[in-house]
Write a protein that holds these residues in place. Structure first.
Motif, PDB file in Angstrom:
ATOM      1  N   LEU A  44       1.086   1.765  -0.332  1.00 40.91           N
ATOM      2  CA  LEU A  44       0.848   0.329  -0.246  1.00 40.91           C
ATOM      3  C   LEU A  44       2.100  -0.475  -0.613  1.00 40.91           C
ATOM      4  CD1 LEU A  44      -2.685   0.180  -1.919  1.00 40.91           C
ATOM      5  CD2 LEU A  44      -2.151   0.153   0.521  1.00 40.91           C
ATOM      6  N   PRO A  45       2.327  -1.605   0.066  1.00 37.37           N
ATOM      7  CA  PRO A  45       3.505  -2.429  -0.236  1.00 37.37           C
ATOM      8  C   PRO A  45       3.245  -3.397  -1.384  1.00 37.37           C
ATOM      9  CG  PRO A  45       2.328  -3.353   1.629  1.00 37.37           C
ATOM     10  CD  PRO A  45       1.585  -2.090   1.244  1.00 37.37           C
ATOM     11  N   ARG A  46       4.311  -3.932  -1.905  1.00 35.61           N
ATOM     12  CA  ARG A  46       4.205  -4.921  -2.975  1.00 35.61           C
ATOM     13  C   ARG A  46       4.004  -6.304  -2.381  1.00 35.61           C
ATOM     14  NH1 ARG A  46       4.274  -5.395  -7.705  1.00 35.61           N
ATOM     15  NH2 ARG A  46       4.725  -3.198  -8.083  1.00 35.61           N
ATOM     16  N   ALA A  47       3.100  -7.087  -2.999  1.00 37.88           N
ATOM     17  CA  ALA A  47       2.867  -8.471  -2.579  1.00 37.88           C
ATOM     18  C   ALA A  47       3.443  -9.469  -3.580  1.00 37.88           C
ATOM     19  CB  ALA A  47       1.374  -8.725  -2.395  1.00 37.88           C
ATOM     20  N   TYR A  48       3.387  -9.110  -4.886  1.00 37.95           N
ATOM     21  CA  TYR A  48       3.870  -9.988  -5.952  1.00 37.95           C
ATOM     22  C   TYR A  48       4.552  -9.133  -7.017  1.00 37.95           C
ATOM     23  CZ  TYR A  48       0.282 -13.014  -3.887  1.00 37.95           C
ATOM     24  OH  TYR A  48      -0.488 -13.725  -3.021  1.00 37.95           O
ATOM     25  N   PRO A  49       5.371  -9.742  -7.857  1.00 37.14           N
ATOM     26  CA  PRO A  49       5.932  -8.997  -8.984  1.00 37.14           C
ATOM     27  C   PRO A  49       4.820  -8.524  -9.917  1.00 37.14           C
ATOM     28  CG  PRO A  49       7.157 -11.032  -8.621  1.00 37.14           C
ATOM     29  CD  PRO A  49       5.929 -11.112  -7.769  1.00 37.14           C
ATOM     30  N   PRO A  50       4.986  -7.386 -10.573  1.00 31.04           N
ATOM     31  CA  PRO A  50       3.951  -6.890 -11.488  1.00 31.04           C
ATOM     32  C   PRO A  50       3.626  -7.901 -12.580  1.00 31.04           C
ATOM     33  CG  PRO A  50       5.609  -5.200 -11.090  1.00 31.04           C
ATOM     34  CD  PRO A  50       6.137  -6.468 -10.495  1.00 31.04           C
ATOM     35  N   GLY A  51       2.327  -8.059 -12.850  1.00 31.31           N
ATOM     36  CA  GLY A  51       1.891  -8.883 -13.963  1.00 31.31           C
ATOM     37  C   GLY A  51       1.712 -10.351 -13.679  1.00 31.31           C
ATOM     38  N   GLU A  52       1.996 -10.819 -12.468  1.00 31.60           N
ATOM     39  CA  GLU A  52       1.941 -12.257 -12.199  1.00 31.60           C
ATOM     40  C   GLU A  52       0.623 -12.734 -11.598  1.00 31.60           C
ATOM     41  OE1 GLU A  52       5.187 -13.817  -9.995  1.00 31.60           O
ATOM     42  OE2 GLU A  52       6.681 -13.306 -11.518  1.00 31.60           O
ATOM     43  N   VAL A  53      -0.024 -11.894 -10.781  1.00 35.41           N
ATOM     44  CA  VAL A  53      -1.195 -12.337 -10.018  1.00 35.41           C
ATOM     45  C   VAL A  53      -2.340 -11.349 -10.207  1.00 35.41           C
ATOM     46  CG1 VAL A  53      -2.114 -12.838  -7.715  1.00 35.41           C
ATOM     47  CG2 VAL A  53       0.229 -13.515  -8.306  1.00 35.41           C
ATOM     48  N   TRP A  54      -3.539 -11.879 -10.506  1.00 37.21           N
ATOM     49  CA  TRP A  54      -4.725 -11.027 -10.564  1.00 37.21           C
ATOM     50  C   TRP A  54      -5.295 -10.864  -9.169  1.00 37.21           C
ATOM     51  CZ3 TRP A  54      -9.840 -11.913  -9.119  1.00 37.21           C
ATOM     52  CH2 TRP A  54     -10.768 -10.919  -9.518  1.00 37.21           C
ATOM     53  N   HIS A  55      -5.647  -9.628  -8.812  1.00 44.22           N
ATOM     54  CA  HIS A  55      -6.262  -9.374  -7.509  1.00 44.22           C
ATOM     55  C   HIS A  55      -7.166  -8.157  -7.640  1.00 44.22           C
ATOM     56  CE1 HIS A  55      -6.700  -9.580  -3.175  1.00 44.22           C
ATOM     57  NE2 HIS A  55      -6.481  -8.279  -3.101  1.00 44.22           N
ATOM     58  N   TYR A  56      -8.439  -8.340  -7.306  1.00 41.98           N
ATOM     59  CA  TYR A  56      -9.421  -7.268  -7.497  1.00 41.98           C
ATOM     60  C   TYR A  56      -9.101  -6.084  -6.591  1.00 41.98           C
ATOM     61  CZ  TYR A  56     -13.933  -5.122  -8.468  1.00 41.98           C
ATOM     62  OH  TYR A  56     -14.924  -4.270  -8.882  1.00 41.98           O
ATOM     63  N   ASN A  57      -9.092  -4.881  -7.182  1.00 43.17           N
ATOM     64  CA  ASN A  57      -8.582  -3.708  -6.466  1.00 43.17           C
ATOM     65  C   ASN A  57      -9.261  -2.447  -7.003  1.00 43.17           C
ATOM     66  OD1 ASN A  57      -7.015  -1.499  -5.573  1.00 43.17           O
ATOM     67  ND2 ASN A  57      -5.134  -2.701  -5.554  1.00 43.17           N
ATOM     68  N   THR A  58     -10.267  -1.969  -6.280  1.00 42.18           N
ATOM     69  CA  THR A  58     -10.971  -0.756  -6.702  1.00 42.18           C
ATOM     70  C   THR A  58     -10.049   0.459  -6.682  1.00 42.18           C
ATOM     71  OG1 THR A  58     -13.161  -1.537  -6.058  1.00 42.18           O
ATOM     72  CG2 THR A  58     -12.825   0.836  -6.058  1.00 42.18           C
ATOM     73  N   GLY A  59      -9.131   0.492  -5.749  1.00 44.37           N
ATOM     74  CA  GLY A  59      -8.195   1.621  -5.686  1.00 44.37           C
ATOM     75  C   GLY A  59      -7.433   1.794  -6.988  1.00 44.37           C
ATOM     76  N   GLU A  60      -7.158   0.690  -7.682  1.00 44.31           N
ATOM     77  CA  GLU A  60      -6.418   0.794  -8.934  1.00 44.31           C
ATOM     78  C   GLU A  60      -7.274   1.390 -10.040  1.00 44.31           C
ATOM     79  OE1 GLU A  60      -2.925  -2.395  -8.121  1.00 44.31           O
ATOM     80  OE2 GLU A  60      -4.394  -2.950  -9.661  1.00 44.31           O
ATOM     81  N   THR A  61      -8.591   1.141 -10.019  1.00 43.59           N
ATOM     82  CA  THR A  61      -9.433   1.814 -11.003  1.00 43.59           C
ATOM     83  C   THR A  61      -9.503   3.305 -10.700  1.00 43.59           C
ATOM     84  OG1 THR A  61     -10.771  -0.190 -10.940  1.00 43.59           O
ATOM     85  CG2 THR A  61     -11.566   1.610 -12.314  1.00 43.59           C
ATOM     86  N   ASN A  62      -9.494   3.666  -9.421  1.00 42.14           N
ATOM     87  CA  ASN A  62      -9.415   5.086  -9.079  1.00 42.14           C
ATOM     88  C   ASN A  62      -8.132   5.693  -9.653  1.00 42.14           C
ATOM     89  OD1 ASN A  62     -11.760   4.652  -7.646  1.00 42.14           O
ATOM     90  ND2 ASN A  62     -10.785   4.670  -5.640  1.00 42.14           N
ATOM     91  N   LEU A  63      -7.037   4.934  -9.608  1.00 43.16           N
ATOM     92  CA  LEU A  63      -5.787   5.408 -10.211  1.00 43.16           C
ATOM     93  C   LEU A  63      -5.916   5.553 -11.723  1.00 43.16           C
ATOM     94  CD1 LEU A  63      -2.815   3.533  -8.452  1.00 43.16           C
ATOM     95  CD2 LEU A  63      -3.404   5.964  -8.307  1.00 43.16           C
ATOM     96  N   ILE A  64      -6.633   4.628 -12.355  1.00 48.19           N
ATOM     97  CA  ILE A  64      -6.854   4.741 -13.804  1.00 48.19           C
ATOM     98  C   ILE A  64      -7.567   6.049 -14.115  1.00 48.19           C
ATOM     99  CG2 ILE A  64      -8.059   3.750 -15.791  1.00 48.19           C
ATOM    100  CD1 ILE A  64      -7.665   0.990 -14.490  1.00 48.19           C
ATOM    101  N   GLY A  65      -8.534   6.409 -13.275  1.00 47.00           N
ATOM    102  CA  GLY A  65      -9.217   7.691 -13.465  1.00 47.00           C
ATOM    103  C   GLY A  65      -8.273   8.864 -13.365  1.00 47.00           C
ATOM    104  N   VAL A  66      -7.386   8.838 -12.382  1.00 47.51           N
ATOM    105  CA  VAL A  66      -6.388   9.902 -12.245  1.00 47.51           C
ATOM    106  C   VAL A  66      -5.491   9.936 -13.481  1.00 47.51           C
ATOM    107  CG1 VAL A  66      -4.426  10.736 -10.876  1.00 47.51           C
ATOM    108  CG2 VAL A  66      -6.414   9.750  -9.720  1.00 47.51           C
TER     109      VAL A  66
END
Length: 393
Positions: free
Chosen positions: A213-235
């Motif tokens: 996946l590409p970057r849309a914003y710098p890390p930490g600046e914008v909240w965006h709901y993302n289930t894939g990231e919770t899957n990453l938390i599980g990993v």
């Protein structure tokens, strides 16, 4: 459709007693068998049957089992709570299970859709709040050193990707800045494409998809709901602890919190639990999780499972989500009045009100994943329950 008739035909050939011997949940899902693994495309009857039996048919999804506590946490009956219009509310929500616990006592317990207290209902994104709690447990154990560590320190497959510079904290608060489409009614969204994508050889399915996946914003600046990231938390939790999410949940939450019934957690294509989804549990045990949170993450023996300040951080606004008096914590939806909730599509939820020592666990099958009048009606119901309690009912 062919798989459905092959399975039913095999049962008929084996004799009617074979089908009759199955539990009602398995019989139900066989009779209304979804023709594909995309839950967002299932019809209402298929969802009704499948949401209570997601772990019954391995060709839909394999699952790991989570054993209950030897001595479950008692949920004694409290003063019955009468909620005017409850039948109409449950019908409009298509509620399968509703358990209201206050001060550790059950004030109201009702079931619908031919579901009952012994059944397991799938969680969808309610699982996110369980997964984030396991991050707290891993911090307490020293398996995760700091929330400010980079995610790629724990998941080497993300090195060189847009996640290489994202911290664990930013992943927990869905502020990575990585582009993602969570539209449940768009068949080309990431949340839909993720389920169809074939993982690269040697990589976990989640890592394989998310690293592209590409970057849309710098890390930490914008909240965006993302289930894939919770899957990453599980990993990340599995990588840091060396344990499966199911085993770690059993060790750190299910047994210390005194869960009464066996639970299951669905597995992804490459054999790891889906961190952003798909726990199957009894409605009463979802309520017990709320009590565990209210108790600051202490087990029944008084042992601190997560850092003592974990839930103070996790359940308060860490990110603004663009809605008045609402926010997002560590995989929890937060309200400025101090209440917070775990929420999943199609009407799954655990609402927690520390001031009133109140937990409302509910499972439903809404007509649509997250659109329609049901979400706001549920918020109105929460406020009605709070008002009844405040009035001494």
């Amino acid at each position: 459709m062919r798989k459905r008739w092959v399975l039913l035909g095999a049962l008929v050939l084996a004799g009617g007693a074979g089908f009759a011997s199955l539990d009602k949940e398995t019989r139900g899902i066989l009779l209304a068998l979804p023709t594909n693994a995309d839950v967002l495309s299932w019809r209402e009857g298929q969802r009704d049957a499948a949401f209570r039996a997601m772990d019954r048919l391995p060709f839909l999804a394999k699952a790991n089992t989570i054993a209950p506590a030897a001595k479950p946490l008692p949920l004694p009956a409290g003063k019955p709570l009468t909620v005017p219009g409850l039948d109409e509310y449950m019908a409009s929500q298509r509620t399968a299970g509703l358990v209201i616990v206050q001060d550790g006592k059950v004030r109201l317990e009702r079931y619908g859709l031919d579901f009952d207290a012994k059944g397991r209902w799938t969680s969808f994104s309610v699982a996110k709040s369980f997964t984030s709690t396991l991050v707290g447990a891993a911090l307490q154990d020293g398996a995760i050193r700091s929330l400010d560590d980079k995610v790629s320190q724990y998941i080497p497959g993300l090195k060189g990707s847009a996640y290489d510079d994202v911290s664990v904290r930013q992943l927990l608060t869905m502020s990575s800045g990585v582009r993602w489409n969570e539209d449940y009614e768009d068949p080309k969204s990431d949340v839909a494409e993720f389920n169809r994508a074939q993982p690269e050889d040697g990589l976990d399915a989640t890592v394989s998809y998310m690293r592209k996946l590409p970057r849309a914003y710098p890390p930490g600046e914008v909240w965006h709901y993302n289930t894939g990231e919770t899957n990453l938390i599980g990993v990340l939790v599995s990588s840091a602890t060396g344990k499966s999410l199911s085993a770690y949940l059993q060790e750190k939450v299910w047994q210390p919190a005194g869960m009464e019934a066996e639970a299951t957690w669905l597995l992804g294509k490459t054999g790891l639990e889906i961190g952003g989804c798909c726990l199957q549990a009894a409605t009463r045990d979802y309520a017990r999780f709320g009590l565990f949170v209210l108790n600051g993450g202490k087990g029944r023996d008084g042992r601190q499972i997560v850092p003592s300040d974990w839930f103070a951080q996790a359940t308060t606004k860490q990110r603004d989500i663009g809605r008045a008096e609402r926010g997002y914590g560590f995989q929890w939806w937060t309200n400025d009045d101090g209440t917070f909730a775990a929420q999943g599509i199609f009407g799954q939820g655990i609402f927690i009100d520390p001031k009133r020592k109140l937990v409302i666990a509910s499972n439903s099958d809404w007509p649509r994943a997250s659109a329609g009048p049901q979400p706001e009606a549920r918020e109105v119901f929460y406020r009605k329950v709070q008002a009844l309690i405040d009035a001494g009912n």
